[in-house]
Design a protein around this motif. Structure first.
Motif, PDB file in Angstrom:
ATOM      1  N   PRO A  85      50.524  46.547  53.331  1.00  0.00           N
ATOM      2  CA  PRO A  85      50.310  47.635  52.369  1.00  0.00           C
ATOM      3  C   PRO A  85      50.241  47.171  50.923  1.00  0.00           C
ATOM      4  CG  PRO A  85      51.978  48.244  53.999  1.00  0.00           C
ATOM      5  CD  PRO A  85      51.680  46.792  54.216  1.00  0.00           C
ATOM      6  N   ASP A  86      51.041  46.164  50.552  1.00  0.00           N
ATOM      7  CA  ASP A  86      51.014  45.664  49.173  1.00  0.00           C
ATOM      8  C   ASP A  86      49.640  45.110  48.817  1.00  0.00           C
ATOM      9  OD1 ASP A  86      53.655  46.351  48.923  1.00  0.00           O
ATOM     10  OD2 ASP A  86      54.418  44.335  49.290  1.00  0.00           O
ATOM     11  N   PHE A  87      49.059  44.351  49.738  1.00  0.00           N
ATOM     12  CA  PHE A  87      47.731  43.776  49.509  1.00  0.00           C
ATOM     13  C   PHE A  87      46.691  44.882  49.366  1.00  0.00           C
ATOM     14  CE2 PHE A  87      43.680  41.954  50.759  1.00  0.00           C
ATOM     15  CZ  PHE A  87      43.671  40.751  50.072  1.00  0.00           C
ATOM     16  N   ALA A  88      46.785  45.895  50.230  1.00  0.00           N
ATOM     17  CA  ALA A  88      45.838  47.012  50.160  1.00  0.00           C
ATOM     18  C   ALA A  88      45.969  47.756  48.843  1.00  0.00           C
ATOM     19  CB  ALA A  88      46.070  47.958  51.336  1.00  0.00           C
ATOM     20  N   MET A  89      47.207  47.940  48.375  1.00  0.00           N
ATOM     21  CA  MET A  89      47.436  48.656  47.123  1.00  0.00           C
ATOM     22  C   MET A  89      46.856  47.898  45.925  1.00  0.00           C
ATOM     23  SD  MET A  89      48.601  51.154  45.355  1.00  0.00           S
ATOM     24  CE  MET A  89      49.560  52.066  46.556  1.00  0.00           C
ATOM     25  N   VAL A  90      47.130  46.596  45.841  1.00  0.00           N
ATOM     26  CA  VAL A  90      46.608  45.797  44.734  1.00  0.00           C
ATOM     27  C   VAL A  90      45.085  45.744  44.775  1.00  0.00           C
ATOM     28  CG1 VAL A  90      46.524  43.480  43.730  1.00  0.00           C
ATOM     29  CG2 VAL A  90      48.698  44.416  44.500  1.00  0.00           C
ATOM     30  N   SER A  91      44.517  45.594  45.961  1.00  0.00           N
ATOM     31  CA  SER A  91      43.060  45.542  46.090  1.00  0.00           C
ATOM     32  C   SER A  91      42.424  46.834  45.608  1.00  0.00           C
ATOM     33  CB  SER A  91      42.676  45.270  47.547  1.00  0.00           C
ATOM     34  OG  SER A  91      43.193  44.036  47.982  1.00  0.00           O
ATOM     35  N   LYS A  92      42.959  47.962  46.056  1.00  0.00           N
ATOM     36  CA  LYS A  92      42.414  49.261  45.656  1.00  0.00           C
ATOM     37  C   LYS A  92      42.533  49.461  44.143  1.00  0.00           C
ATOM     38  CE  LYS A  92      43.177  54.228  46.288  1.00  0.00           C
ATOM     39  NZ  LYS A  92      43.541  54.502  44.888  1.00  0.00           N
ATOM     40  N   THR A  93      43.705  49.175  43.602  1.00  0.00           N
ATOM     41  CA  THR A  93      43.923  49.377  42.169  1.00  0.00           C
ATOM     42  C   THR A  93      43.016  48.475  41.335  1.00  0.00           C
ATOM     43  OG1 THR A  93      46.237  49.956  42.597  1.00  0.00           O
ATOM     44  CG2 THR A  93      45.658  49.358  40.339  1.00  0.00           C
ATOM     45  N   SER A  94      42.881  47.227  41.749  1.00  0.00           N
ATOM     46  CA  SER A  94      42.071  46.279  40.991  1.00  0.00           C
ATOM     47  C   SER A  94      40.595  46.640  41.028  1.00  0.00           C
ATOM     48  CB  SER A  94      42.272  44.864  41.538  1.00  0.00           C
ATOM     49  OG  SER A  94      43.622  44.484  41.482  1.00  0.00           O
ATOM     50  N   LEU A  95      40.097  46.969  42.201  1.00  0.00           N
ATOM     51  CA  LEU A  95      38.676  47.263  42.352  1.00  0.00           C
ATOM     52  C   LEU A  95      38.265  48.533  41.617  1.00  0.00           C
ATOM     53  CD1 LEU A  95      38.160  46.364  46.123  1.00  0.00           C
ATOM     54  CD2 LEU A  95      37.215  45.148  44.162  1.00  0.00           C
ATOM     55  N   LEU A  96      39.131  49.528  41.625  1.00  0.00           N
ATOM     56  CA  LEU A  96      38.754  50.828  41.076  1.00  0.00           C
ATOM     57  C   LEU A  96      39.211  51.042  39.639  1.00  0.00           C
ATOM     58  CD1 LEU A  96      39.467  53.074  44.200  1.00  0.00           C
ATOM     59  CD2 LEU A  96      37.303  52.053  43.475  1.00  0.00           C
ATOM     60  N   LYS A  97      40.272  50.346  39.202  1.00  0.00           N
ATOM     61  CA  LYS A  97      40.807  50.599  37.869  1.00  0.00           C
ATOM     62  C   LYS A  97      40.726  49.394  36.938  1.00  0.00           C
ATOM     63  CE  LYS A  97      44.027  54.184  39.389  1.00  0.00           C
ATOM     64  NZ  LYS A  97      45.447  54.655  39.380  1.00  0.00           N
ATOM     65  N   GLY A  98      40.460  48.208  37.490  1.00  0.00           N
ATOM     66  CA  GLY A  98      40.311  47.047  36.626  1.00  0.00           C
ATOM     67  C   GLY A  98      41.444  46.045  36.735  1.00  0.00           C
ATOM     68  N   TRP A 137      50.949  35.838  43.357  1.00  0.00           N
ATOM     69  CA  TRP A 137      49.941  35.990  44.401  1.00  0.00           C
ATOM     70  C   TRP A 137      49.098  37.239  44.178  1.00  0.00           C
ATOM     71  CZ3 TRP A 137      46.794  34.158  47.773  1.00  0.00           C
ATOM     72  CH2 TRP A 137      46.240  34.966  48.761  1.00  0.00           C
ATOM     73  N   PHE A 138      49.757  38.373  43.943  1.00  0.00           N
ATOM     74  CA  PHE A 138      49.005  39.617  43.809  1.00  0.00           C
ATOM     75  C   PHE A 138      48.289  39.701  42.463  1.00  0.00           C
ATOM     76  CE2 PHE A 138      52.123  40.960  47.112  1.00  0.00           C
ATOM     77  CZ  PHE A 138      51.187  41.195  48.108  1.00  0.00           C
ATOM     78  N   ALA A 139      48.816  39.041  41.440  1.00  0.00           N
ATOM     79  CA  ALA A 139      48.073  38.950  40.177  1.00  0.00           C
ATOM     80  C   ALA A 139      46.811  38.112  40.374  1.00  0.00           C
ATOM     81  CB  ALA A 139      48.956  38.347  39.089  1.00  0.00           C
ATOM     82  N   LEU A 140      46.917  37.052  41.180  1.00  0.00           N
ATOM     83  CA  LEU A 140      45.746  36.238  41.497  1.00  0.00           C
ATOM     84  C   LEU A 140      44.715  37.049  42.270  1.00  0.00           C
ATOM     85  CD1 LEU A 140      44.274  33.501  41.637  1.00  0.00           C
ATOM     86  CD2 LEU A 140      45.610  32.989  43.698  1.00  0.00           C
ATOM     87  N   VAL A 141      45.175  37.843  43.220  1.00  0.00           N
ATOM     88  CA  VAL A 141      44.272  38.726  43.970  1.00  0.00           C
ATOM     89  C   VAL A 141      43.562  39.688  43.024  1.00  0.00           C
ATOM     90  CG1 VAL A 141      44.178  40.597  45.679  1.00  0.00           C
ATOM     91  CG2 VAL A 141      45.577  38.564  46.129  1.00  0.00           C
TER      92      VAL A 141
END
Length: 229
Positions: free
Chosen positions: A25-38, A179-183
């Motif tokens: 879930p953490d990976f999915a959350m970061v991916s969604k936030t990054s792709l849609l909000k920057g 890791w998630f900042a890198l993602v």
């Protein structure tokens, strides 16, 4: 002078890295936030995930982690909360499509006018939302709970000093953030963002469906988990 167990140190380092990079879930959350909000919001989401590690670390160091892990109702309650949170996130992502189906074209025009009035408020609250979304996602993630409890009860020795345990906790939190900042940075590169702008609506729909489906899957699996101790 700290007496450091080299095998314990290396074990914590390797196990943490493997746990952090595993999808969830953490990976999915970061991916969604990054792709849609920057990128900035994606990094703030990663920081929220990292900050939530302190919650798991606190009850583990207080000796409550083993108690929680040995009581199935605690884990199932956390799973219920995590599942409902994922479902809510999925519905929120799909809400524009739901409104388009429920409301007629006139009401959509009215909502479009009101959207301009709240745009400034959305910009102010967006950063806080990204942080707290990441925080809640990790704090309600039973996978993280079981990982930290298992790590501190089975890998880290009971003779390890409190200062060293806090050092391990800081390392775990830092590993999550890096890791998630890198993602977030990889998903917001110029080439990817150009494609995201084209498929932004569909990305939000797909991520919404995935989160809602994951939440429903957790709810469906819960009765089976209740019978096994």
């Amino acid at each position: 002078m700290l007496n450091i167990d080299q095998f314990e140190l290396y074990s914590v380092a390797v196990i943490t890295l493997l746990a952090v990079i595993s999808p969830g879930p953490d990976f999915a959350m970061v991916s969604k936030t990054s792709l849609l909000k920057g990128r900035q919001e994606g990094i703030l989401c990663a920081f929220g995930i990292s900050a939530a590690i302190s919650v798991h670390l606190a009850y583990t160091l207080l000796g409550l982690g083993v108690v929680f892990a040995n009581n199935i109702w605690v884990i199932n309650t956390l799973r219920y909360l995590g599942a409902m949170y994922l479902i809510w996130l999925g519905i929120s992502a799909l809400w524009p499509d739901i409104k388009a189906i429920v409301f007629d074209s006139q009401s959509r025009k009215t909502s479009e006018l009101s959207k301009n009035k709240v745009s400034l408020q959305n910009k102010v609250t967006r950063h806080n939302s990204a942080f707290w979304s990441g925080f809640a996602c990790n704090a309600l993630n039973p996978k993280t709970m079981l990982f930290i409890v298992s790590l501190f009860s089975q890998v880290i020795s009971a003779d390890t000093s409190l200062l060293m345990e806090l050092g391990y906790g800081a390392y775990i939190a830092l590993a999550h953030f890096l890791w998630f900042a890198l993602v977030a940075c990889l998903l917001t590169s110029a080439s990817i963002q150009q494609k995201v702008m084209i498929f932004k609506i569909w990305i939000e729909r797909v991520t919404g469906l995935l989160m809602a489906s994951l939440g429903l899957r957790l709810l469906i699996d819960l009765p089976l988990n209740t019978n096994t101790q």
